[in-house]
Design a protein around this motif. Structure first.
Motif, mmCIF file in Angstrom:
data_model
loop_
_atom_site.group_PDB
_atom_site.id
_atom_site.type_symbol
_atom_site.label_atom_id
_atom_site.label_comp_id
_atom_site.label_asym_id
_atom_site.label_seq_id
_atom_site.Cartn_x
_atom_site.Cartn_y
_atom_site.Cartn_z
ATOM 1 N N THR A 1 39.293 39.587 31.191
ATOM 2 C CA THR A 1 38.280 40.517 31.690
ATOM 3 C C THR A 1 37.394 41.033 30.559
ATOM 4 O O THR A 1 36.167 41.037 30.671
ATOM 5 N N VAL A 2 38.011 41.475 29.461
ATOM 6 C CA VAL A 2 37.213 42.000 28.361
ATOM 7 C C VAL A 2 36.421 40.893 27.673
ATOM 8 O O VAL A 2 35.389 41.154 27.033
ATOM 9 N N SER A 3 36.871 39.637 27.813
ATOM 10 C CA SER A 3 36.118 38.523 27.240
ATOM 11 C C SER A 3 34.913 38.163 28.097
ATOM 12 O O SER A 3 33.879 37.726 27.575
ATOM 13 N N ALA A 4 35.041 38.349 29.420
ATOM 14 C CA ALA A 4 33.965 37.950 30.327
ATOM 15 C C ALA A 4 32.896 39.012 30.478
ATOM 16 O O ALA A 4 31.749 38.706 30.794
ATOM 17 N N HIS A 5 33.252 40.271 30.254
ATOM 18 C CA HIS A 5 32.295 41.358 30.483
ATOM 19 C C HIS A 5 31.583 41.724 29.182
ATOM 20 O O HIS A 5 32.220 41.916 28.147
ATOM 21 N N PRO A 6 30.251 41.858 29.207
ATOM 22 C CA PRO A 6 29.525 42.173 27.974
ATOM 23 C C PRO A 6 29.540 43.649 27.600
ATOM 24 O O PRO A 6 29.114 44.007 26.499
ATOM 25 N N GLY A 7 30.016 44.515 28.522
ATOM 26 C CA GLY A 7 29.997 45.947 28.241
ATOM 27 C C GLY A 7 28.717 46.595 28.744
ATOM 28 O O GLY A 7 27.853 45.916 29.312
ATOM 29 N N PRO A 8 28.579 47.881 28.575
ATOM 30 C CA PRO A 8 29.505 48.806 27.912
ATOM 31 C C PRO A 8 30.676 49.175 28.822
ATOM 32 O O PRO A 8 30.735 48.740 29.968
ATOM 33 N N GLY A 9 31.601 49.964 28.299
ATOM 34 C CA GLY A 9 32.766 50.362 29.066
ATOM 35 C C GLY A 9 32.620 51.750 29.644
ATOM 36 O O GLY A 9 31.951 52.609 29.054
ATOM 37 N N ARG A 10 33.255 51.968 30.795
ATOM 38 C CA ARG A 10 33.305 53.306 31.384
ATOM 39 C C ARG A 10 34.727 53.844 31.343
ATOM 40 O O ARG A 10 34.953 54.966 30.919
ATOM 41 N N ARG A 11 35.703 53.014 31.776
ATOM 42 C CA ARG A 11 37.097 53.473 31.834
ATOM 43 C C ARG A 11 38.028 52.325 31.477
ATOM 44 O O ARG A 11 37.846 51.200 31.930
ATOM 45 N N PHE A 12 39.036 52.630 30.644
ATOM 46 C CA PHE A 12 40.053 51.653 30.289
ATOM 47 C C PHE A 12 41.403 52.336 30.417
ATOM 48 O O PHE A 12 41.701 53.311 29.725
ATOM 49 N N CYS A 13 42.238 51.806 31.328
ATOM 50 C CA CYS A 13 43.544 52.383 31.614
ATOM 51 C C CYS A 13 44.591 51.294 31.437
ATOM 52 O O CYS A 13 44.559 50.267 32.125
#
Length: 384
Positions: free
Chosen positions: A119-131
């Motif tokens: 998931t983190v490899s496919a998404h360019p960002g930015p981030g809102r929430r990481f749990c």
């Protein structure tokens, strides 16, 4: 002719004259009305595909608004919006990433770790929430550090290392990776679970936008705890659950509205004294412990409305273990009023836990809080 006559069974419909549109004459025998037996006319009366029940107004919203909507969805549902239509295909990848690992379907931790990596490899960002589970800080420290350094989590607003309550509590010796605190300028919610926060790390932390801070099964010194709270000038809510390494907490905050603490039984190195020295915005002061008393002193909290839970129950039958609440010169030991010199008129909601229901004790408490609107009473149930 009246409307009732027109709708009667003997009324014959008049043929409507064909409209003259752009000089085109109607075909012979065409009355201008749709023929219900005609397949073409029946098809023309159906709404376009995907518009049943009205037009799709959500898809007409701007990409930025759709991105905010998608970022609020659980991770699995957010990813699935890509298959709705070509209009939605790019929304998830351009919306702030909400990666809540607790909501992801995974057979075990290995599968979950693989999903996070992809998931983190496919998404360019930015981030809102990481749990993410706090157990990964011990079992996959290098992987967690790599996830936190990913561009997908840039400008992260919410970070949570959540502790699974059905695991046996065990504090970690190592601190979270240094990449945890690279979001100091953007974080608004931070929950750290099941780890150690050394003085060398905490003393230099500053979170200018942080609204909510949660510490669960965290080992931290008293000086570092005070420094951490002081480094959050916008803090609104503070939760300390099963903390180790400190016995006293002094609250001096111009913004805090909610303070909630809970001790872990059978531990001597835990919070025993809470002093509210200056908290002009504090509205709720909650002690969720069952068996261990907490000594609470309120010096200045002019807006305090919710208080609890006071209890006369102790894990070990010692008077020192009883909860103790002090407002100025008014002292409440357990549930018994030892000294009543001034009443607390701001408190409107009070929660208590009693070994045995006693109306006299309840009335005595109400004398201390004359403006009470709600009182929650829990009576202990003994299992024989």
């Amino acid at each position: 002719m009246t409307d009732m006559e027109a709708s009667g069974p003997g009324f014959k419909k008049r043929k409507l004259a064909a409209p003259k549109t752009l000089g085109v004459s109607p075909a012979p025998g065409d009355t201008g009305a749709a023929d219900p037996k005609s397949p073409r006319s029946a098809h023309d009366q159906q709404p376009p595909p995907g518009t049943e029940g009205g037009p799709d107004r959500i898809s007409n919203l701007a990409d930025a608004i759709l991105g905010e909507i998608v970022s609020l969805l659980p991770t699995k549902q957010a990813v699935r919006t890509q298959i709705l239509s070509p209009r939605w295909r790019h929304i998830w990848s351009t919306a702030p990433l909400n990666l809540d690992c607790e909501s992801l379907p995974a057979a075990d931790d290995d599968v979950l770790a693989g999903i996070i990596t992809r998931t983190v490899s496919a998404h360019p960002g930015p981030g809102r929430r990481f749990c993410v589970p706090s157990g990964f800080l011990r079992d996959r420290a290098a992987a967690v550090d790599a996830w936190l350094r990913s561009p997908a989590l840039d400008k992260l607003q919410e970070l949570e290392f959540w502790f699974k309550p059905y695991y046996r509590p065990q504090t970690l010796q190592q601190p979270p990776p240094s990449s945890t605190f690279r979001f100091w300028a953007t974080l608004r919610v931070l929950t750290i679970g099941n780890c150690n926060l050394p003085d060398s790390t905490v003393q230099r932390l500053h979170f200018p936008l942080l609204k909510q801070l949660g510490l669960e099964l965290v080992s931290i010194s008293e000086s570092s705890l005070h420094a951490l709270v002081a480094g959050c000038p916008a803090l609104d809510c503070l939760l300390i659950k099963h903390g180790f390494g400190f016995r006293s907490l002094r609250i001096n905050s111009l913004t805090l509205r909610i303070v909630c603490v809970k001790n872990y039984r059978m531990c001597s190195d835990q919070l025993k004294e809470l002093i509210v020295e200056n908290a002009p915005c504090l509205q709720s002061l909650l002690h969720l412990d069952f068996d261990y008393g907490l000594h609470v002193s309120v010096v200045s909290a002019p807006k305090l409305e919710t208080l609890g839970r006071l209890t006369d129950a102790v894990y070990i039958s010692k008077q020192d273990d009883l909860s103790r609440l002090v407002f100025g010169s008014t002292v409440i030991q357990g549930l018994r009023v030892d000294t009543l010199t001034t009443v607390v008129s701001t408190v409107k909601s009070l929660a208590i836990r009693m070994k045995t229901l006693s109306l006299d004790m309840v009335i005595e408490l109400m004398r201390c809080f004359p403006c009470l609107e709600k009182m929650y009473i829990q009576v202990m149930v003994l299992h024989l």
